[in-house]
Design an enzyme around this catalytic site. Structure first.
Site, PDB file in Angstrom:
ATOM      1  N   PRO A  33      -9.650  -8.978  -4.209  1.00 23.74           N
ATOM      2  CG  PRO A  33      -8.918  -7.587  -2.479  1.00 23.74           C
ATOM      3  CD  PRO A  33      -9.305  -7.584  -3.947  1.00 23.74           C
TER       4      PRO A  33
ATOM      5  CB  ALA B 287     -14.958 -17.006  -7.704  1.00 23.00           C
TER       6      ALA B 287
ATOM      7  CE  LYS C  73      -3.546  -2.839   0.940  1.00 20.54           C
ATOM      8  NZ  LYS C  73      -2.979  -4.125   1.317  1.00 20.54           N
TER       9      LYS C  73
END
Length: 246
Positions: free
Chosen positions: A200, A209, A83
């Site tokens: 994620p 998914a 990050k």
């Protein structure tokens, strides 16, 4: 040598679009050995592996380089999920060290500002490396920040601004949590083929998914659903097959 986005696309054609989030908690020992074993066992079903900040800190540079080198042996792309968000000089020093450690891409926080982000992308692309920026994270509390209304030239949600900046800076991809399929849909519609969407939060955090792939996700980032499974190969293979259906 090809650019990161192309390398990832090439390996995904044969291996599917699953990236392993190799993010163990602090109680796990022998991180290097476990990570290398994961690559050894799961590489046929992965296009990449993501290593988070908390995983990198206990490892030496030599150990990290060994992991990345081993992943590259199978064509996998490696992503440093730190990050990144700082002033230009600090960002450049950081990514130069990451590239020396063998990483192919870095995840950055666009809150650094558009000019800094442009410079980061420009520097990374010179080395044929990639930059992926946060757009909307997968945790439930993400709404408290990424859905905030901000105003620069116009009023918009923070994630909408981050998407605009990602497109302007020509990043390689954005992170949008699998728990927010409607936001994935919005980003996919606006960005088209200009960048990839990495999601994620599949499985353990509640993301589905099939739903997110249909919504526009390009790559699934999956950690605990695979790592904590008694049959991780089966889970990785199942996700791989779903990713081929897009």
């Amino acid at each position: 040598m090809t650019i990161f986005k192309t390398r990832l696309s090439q390996i995904s054609k044969s291996n599917g679009k699953v990236i392993l989030a190799n993010d163990y908690d602090s109680s796990v020992k022998n991180l290097q050995a476990k990570t290398i074993k994961n690559i050894q066992d799961l590489h046929p079903f992965l296009c990449g592996i993501k290593l988070n900040f908390h995983l990198l800190l206990p490892l030496s540079g030599k150990e990290i380089l060994k992991i990345n080198t081993f992943a590259h042996k199978f064509g996998l792309q490696t992503i440093a999920d730190i990050k990144l968000n700082d002033i230009g000089n600090t960002n450049n020093v950081t990514i130069e060290n990451l590239w020396r450690l063998g990483f192919d891409a870095v995840i950055a926080n666009p809150i650094m500002g558009l000019d800094s982000l442009k410079n980061l992308v420009k520097s990374a692309h010179k080395k044929e490396k990639g930059v992926i920026t946060l757009c909307h994270m997968s945790a439930p509390e993400a709404r408290l920040s990424y859905d905030m209304e901000v105003k620069l030239q116009k009023k918009q949600k923070l994630y909408e601004l981050f998407l605009d900046w990602a497109l302007t800076a020509k990043v390689d991809g954005i992170v949008v949590g699998a728990t927010f399929p409607k936001i994935i849909e919005y980003c996919n519609k606006k960005a088209g083929k200009k960048l990839n969407i990495f999601s994620p939060g599949v499985g353990t955090q509640g993301g589905n998914a099939k739903n997110v792939l249909t919504s526009g996700t390009d790559y699934l980032i999956v950690g605990r659903s695979i790592l904590n499974s008694k049959k991780p190969i089966n889970i990785a293979k199942e996700l791989q097959l779903q990713s081929f259906s897009k």
